[in-house]
Design a protein around this motif. Sequence first.
Motif, PDB file in Angstrom:
ATOM      1  N   UNK A   1       4.602  -5.918  -7.097  1.00  0.00           N
ATOM      2  CA  UNK A   1       5.622  -5.098  -6.842  1.00  0.00           C
ATOM      3  C   UNK A   1       5.221  -3.779  -5.688  1.00  0.00           C
ATOM      4  N   UNK A   2       3.973  -3.663  -5.637  1.00  0.00           N
ATOM      5  CA  UNK A   2       3.640  -2.474  -4.655  1.00  0.00           C
ATOM      6  C   UNK A   2       3.265  -3.092  -3.363  1.00  0.00           C
ATOM      7  N   UNK A   3       3.669  -4.482  -3.095  1.00  0.00           N
ATOM      8  CA  UNK A   3       3.330  -4.989  -1.829  1.00  0.00           C
ATOM      9  C   UNK A   3       4.750  -5.033  -0.894  1.00  0.00           C
ATOM     10  N   UNK A   4       4.370  -4.478   0.212  1.00  0.00           N
ATOM     11  CA  UNK A   4       2.966  -4.091   0.951  1.00  0.00           C
ATOM     12  C   UNK A   4       2.575  -2.595   0.603  1.00  0.00           C
ATOM     13  N   UNK A   5       1.364  -2.281   0.747  1.00  0.00           N
ATOM     14  CA  UNK A   5       1.126  -0.770   0.783  1.00  0.00           C
ATOM     15  C   UNK A   5       0.788  -0.466   2.027  1.00  0.00           C
ATOM     16  N   UNK A   6       0.429   0.756   2.195  1.00  0.00           N
ATOM     17  CA  UNK A   6       0.616   1.628   3.632  1.00  0.00           C
ATOM     18  C   UNK A   6      -0.623   0.881   4.498  1.00  0.00           C
ATOM     19  N   UNK A   7      -1.624   0.543   4.146  1.00  0.00           N
ATOM     20  CA  UNK A   7      -2.869  -0.164   4.859  1.00  0.00           C
ATOM     21  C   UNK A   7      -2.372  -1.355   5.297  1.00  0.00           C
TER      22      UNK A   7
END
Length: 221
Positions: free
Chosen positions: A24-30
Amino acid sequence: MERAAQKVLAAAYLGQVVQRNLDSTFPNDDQSREYYAENVAAFYLPERIHLWQIFIPVPEGASEQVEKNAQKLASQLANELRKGSKTFPEVGIKHSKHVQSRINDGYMGLLKISDIVPSIRAVVDKLPVGEISLPIRSESGFHIIRKGVTVAGTQLDYETVKPRIEAQMRQEAQTRVRQAAVKKILETYPVELDMIEVNTWYQEFKTEQWPNTVISSRGRS
């Protein structure tokens, strides 16, 4: 109805598969920044220009007289516009045959300069901002152009496009998960067709008697 219900169930199942297998956190900032760096050219807005036009068409294969009449009308309109005796919206509504710009006072929009037809661009490049051109002949007819301001090319920064990148990456990931799920299902439960049975059904279908139907511009009735 049975098929529709099955499709709904299949879609719901694949939705659950995606939900279970996609963080659920995809994509992160990196991850988003990496995508931006690898596709930076896709976030460049090229040089664009505001243009207005009045279009007098010349049909393909038209006679010499039709060509002359179109050119005469275009020249007359261009002179009236350049003198200020008529306005662009006034002339456009009455004479222009380009529907999308005609209903918008001749405005073509903010166009990429690289997309402009070469014969028109050659004139636009030399035309002062706000000026109206003499008729320009293209393959489809005569164009009277009014030049607007040019907007320089711009590289969109990461923060501006971040929401678009995140939505794109998530959509691509969801598609990959669905495709993998469907592939696994087909490997586990392969679909086998009896082609003899299918061909028999098709022959029966072709000889079936159907009620007369009428096709109109609004569809089948």
